[in-house]
Design a protein around this motif. Structure first.
Motif, PDB file in Angstrom:
ATOM      1  N   HIS A 186      31.209  15.650  25.373  1.00 37.05           N
ATOM      2  CA  HIS A 186      31.794  15.191  24.116  1.00 37.05           C
ATOM      3  C   HIS A 186      31.522  16.190  22.984  1.00 37.05           C
ATOM      4  N   VAL A 187      30.322  16.780  22.975  1.00 33.79           N
ATOM      5  CA  VAL A 187      29.979  17.784  21.951  1.00 33.79           C
ATOM      6  C   VAL A 187      30.927  18.972  22.053  1.00 33.79           C
ATOM      7  N   ARG A 188      31.178  19.430  23.291  1.00 37.50           N
ATOM      8  CA  ARG A 188      32.091  20.563  23.495  1.00 37.50           C
ATOM      9  C   ARG A 188      33.502  20.227  22.993  1.00 37.50           C
ATOM     10  N   LYS A 189      33.961  19.015  23.307  1.00 39.54           N
ATOM     11  CA  LYS A 189      35.300  18.590  22.893  1.00 39.54           C
ATOM     12  C   LYS A 189      35.419  18.552  21.364  1.00 39.54           C
ATOM     13  N   LEU A 190      34.412  17.978  20.705  1.00 42.62           N
ATOM     14  CA  LEU A 190      34.415  17.884  19.242  1.00 42.62           C
ATOM     15  C   LEU A 190      34.301  19.263  18.608  1.00 42.62           C
ATOM     16  N   ARG A 191      33.484  20.118  19.212  1.00 42.00           N
ATOM     17  CA  ARG A 191      33.304  21.485  18.699  1.00 42.00           C
ATOM     18  C   ARG A 191      34.634  22.245  18.718  1.00 42.00           C
ATOM     19  N   ARG A 192      35.371  22.117  19.819  1.00 43.23           N
ATOM     20  CA  ARG A 192      36.664  22.804  19.932  1.00 43.23           C
ATOM     21  C   ARG A 192      37.705  22.191  18.990  1.00 43.23           C
ATOM     22  N   MET A 193      37.648  20.875  18.810  1.00 45.45           N
ATOM     23  CA  MET A 193      38.566  20.217  17.879  1.00 45.45           C
ATOM     24  C   MET A 193      38.283  20.633  16.434  1.00 45.45           C
ATOM     25  N   ALA A 194      37.016  20.976  16.175  1.00 42.43           N
ATOM     26  CA  ALA A 194      36.636  21.430  14.828  1.00 42.43           C
ATOM     27  C   ALA A 194      36.976  22.906  14.619  1.00 42.43           C
ATOM     28  N   GLY A 195      37.499  23.563  15.668  1.00 44.17           N
ATOM     29  CA  GLY A 195      37.931  24.954  15.544  1.00 44.17           C
ATOM     30  C   GLY A 195      36.850  25.983  15.822  1.00 44.17           C
ATOM     31  N   ILE A 196      35.681  25.529  16.314  1.00 46.02           N
ATOM     32  CA  ILE A 196      34.589  26.462  16.642  1.00 46.02           C
ATOM     33  C   ILE A 196      34.739  26.875  18.104  1.00 46.02           C
ATOM     34  N   ARG A 197      35.329  28.042  18.331  1.00 45.03           N
ATOM     35  CA  ARG A 197      35.659  28.455  19.696  1.00 45.03           C
ATOM     36  C   ARG A 197      35.082  29.816  20.067  1.00 45.03           C
ATOM     37  N   ASP A 198      34.268  30.391  19.205  1.00 47.33           N
ATOM     38  CA  ASP A 198      33.691  31.710  19.472  1.00 47.33           C
ATOM     39  C   ASP A 198      32.557  31.581  20.489  1.00 47.33           C
ATOM     40  N   SER A 199      32.818  32.019  21.721  1.00 51.62           N
ATOM     41  CA  SER A 199      31.819  31.864  22.795  1.00 51.62           C
ATOM     42  C   SER A 199      30.655  32.852  22.673  1.00 51.62           C
ATOM     43  N   ASN A 200      30.706  33.751  21.663  1.00 54.42           N
ATOM     44  CA  ASN A 200      29.612  34.713  21.466  1.00 54.42           C
ATOM     45  C   ASN A 200      28.433  34.106  20.709  1.00 54.42           C
ATOM     46  N   THR A 201      28.677  32.990  20.019  1.00 54.95           N
ATOM     47  CA  THR A 201      27.613  32.406  19.202  1.00 54.95           C
ATOM     48  C   THR A 201      26.520  31.794  20.084  1.00 54.95           C
ATOM     49  N   ALA A 202      25.289  31.846  19.576  1.00 56.51           N
ATOM     50  CA  ALA A 202      24.131  31.324  20.319  1.00 56.51           C
ATOM     51  C   ALA A 202      24.267  29.829  20.575  1.00 56.51           C
ATOM     52  N   LEU A 203      24.877  29.119  19.614  1.00 54.86           N
ATOM     53  CA  LEU A 203      25.039  27.668  19.729  1.00 54.86           C
ATOM     54  C   LEU A 203      25.958  27.305  20.897  1.00 54.86           C
ATOM     55  N   VAL A 204      27.059  28.040  21.034  1.00 54.82           N
ATOM     56  CA  VAL A 204      28.008  27.774  22.123  1.00 54.82           C
ATOM     57  C   VAL A 204      27.377  28.135  23.469  1.00 54.82           C
ATOM     58  N   LYS A 205      26.623  29.235  23.514  1.00 56.61           N
ATOM     59  CA  LYS A 205      25.942  29.636  24.756  1.00 56.61           C
ATOM     60  C   LYS A 205      24.925  28.574  25.174  1.00 56.61           C
TER      61      LYS A 205
END
Length: 288
Positions: A186-205
């Motif tokens: 659910h966190v991943r889904k909400l993150r992508r819906m919020a437009g945060i899609r940069d897989s280089n960030t430490a948070l996404v990793k």
């Protein structure tokens, strides 16, 4: 011709929606009947669960976003957090009170009920009913035979039968460990819906590490161990529906887990591919 095809598909989808709405109403009538006529006041937790998550839906819709998918996913995230915390609390409480050996004894898993397990299962049952209603209301499903609606219906049937008969409550609590993994879905889904899609960030990793870790240790391994325990103790079950229902339910869980794993793998590979393409573009621009 194209318009007729679309109309036909929409009609079939609406037909699927009407079927699942009818089953949801039948389920609600059944629960209310048990509470009112059979005086099963403990089942009021089911109604409380449904009302609580519907209230949270209204709060998110009023204060954060009116997008039905965002609202639904936010409430689902809340359910996963609440259920995960409840399951961990129940298991730790029982482990300290009885020890692991007694906790996982067949008679305890099938006929016993750990402290707080019954209301926790009722609360989750109420959530699945709310979620089914929300998906039907806003058409948050796809396909002629929507797998998410089938999944919710199967869970409602299994959970409610167990609650009515007061059997396998503890087994069902163990299956809910998988909600720890659902948190990160659910966190991943909400993150992508919020437009945060940069897989280089430490948070996404970090999110991906936690997603894969909980997928293996909170979803796949617990469900495999539950299935092994059911098969190992098969001779200890009576002639009732408990064993066939439990085995078929776990078979469904494993099929769902395989599909979920494949979806995760494809999403992970897609994000990695996007990252490599971006790096190549940046390198090319830098070279120029």
């Amino acid at each position: 011709m194209a318009r007729n095809g679309i109309g036909s598909t929409a009609g079939k989808k609406n037909g699927a929606g009407q079927f699942f709405l009818a089953t949801l109403l039948l389920w609600l009538v059944s629960v209310v009947f048990e509470i009112v006529f059979n005086l099963r006041n403990e089942l009021l937790w089911v109604i409380c669960g449904g009302c609580f998550f519907q209230l949270m839906n209204w709060v998110v819709r009023s204060w954060i976003s009116r997008d039905p998918l965002f609202v639904n996913t936010s409430v689902s995230l809340l359910h996963s957090i609440v259920t995960s915390a409840s399951v961990v609390f129940i298991l730790l409480n029982q482990c300290l009170a009885k020890g692991l050996d007694e906790m996982f004894d067949h008679s305890e898993l099938v006929g016993g009920t750990w402290k707080w397990a019954y209301p926790a299962l009722c609360f989750s049952c109420g959530y699945f009913a709310y979620d089914q209603w929300d998906m039907l209301q806003y058409r948050l499903y796809s396909g002629l035979i929507p797998s998410i609606l089938i999944h919710h219906l199967v869970l409602l049937v299994c959970f409610t039968l167990a609650l009515y008969r007061n059997v396998t409550i503890n087994y069902l609590i163990l299956t809910l460990i998988c909600e720890m993994h659902s948190i990160f879905l659910h966190v991943r889904k909400l993150r992508r819906m919020a437009g945060i899609r940069d897989s280089n960030t430490a948070l996404v990793k970090l999110e991906w590490v936690l997603n894969w870790t909980t997928f293996v240790f909170a979803r796949c391994i617990p469900h495999i161990l539950i299935s092994v325990k059911l098969i190992k103790d098969a001779h200890k079950f009576g002639r009732g529906v408990e064993l066939p229902l439990a085995l078929s339910g776990m078979a469904g869980m494993h099929i769902l887990n395989v599909g979920l794993g494949l979806d995760l793998f494809h999403a992970f590979r897609r994000e990695r591919s996007t990252k490599r393409n971006q790096e190549n573009i940046n390198h090319h621009n830098h070279g120029e």
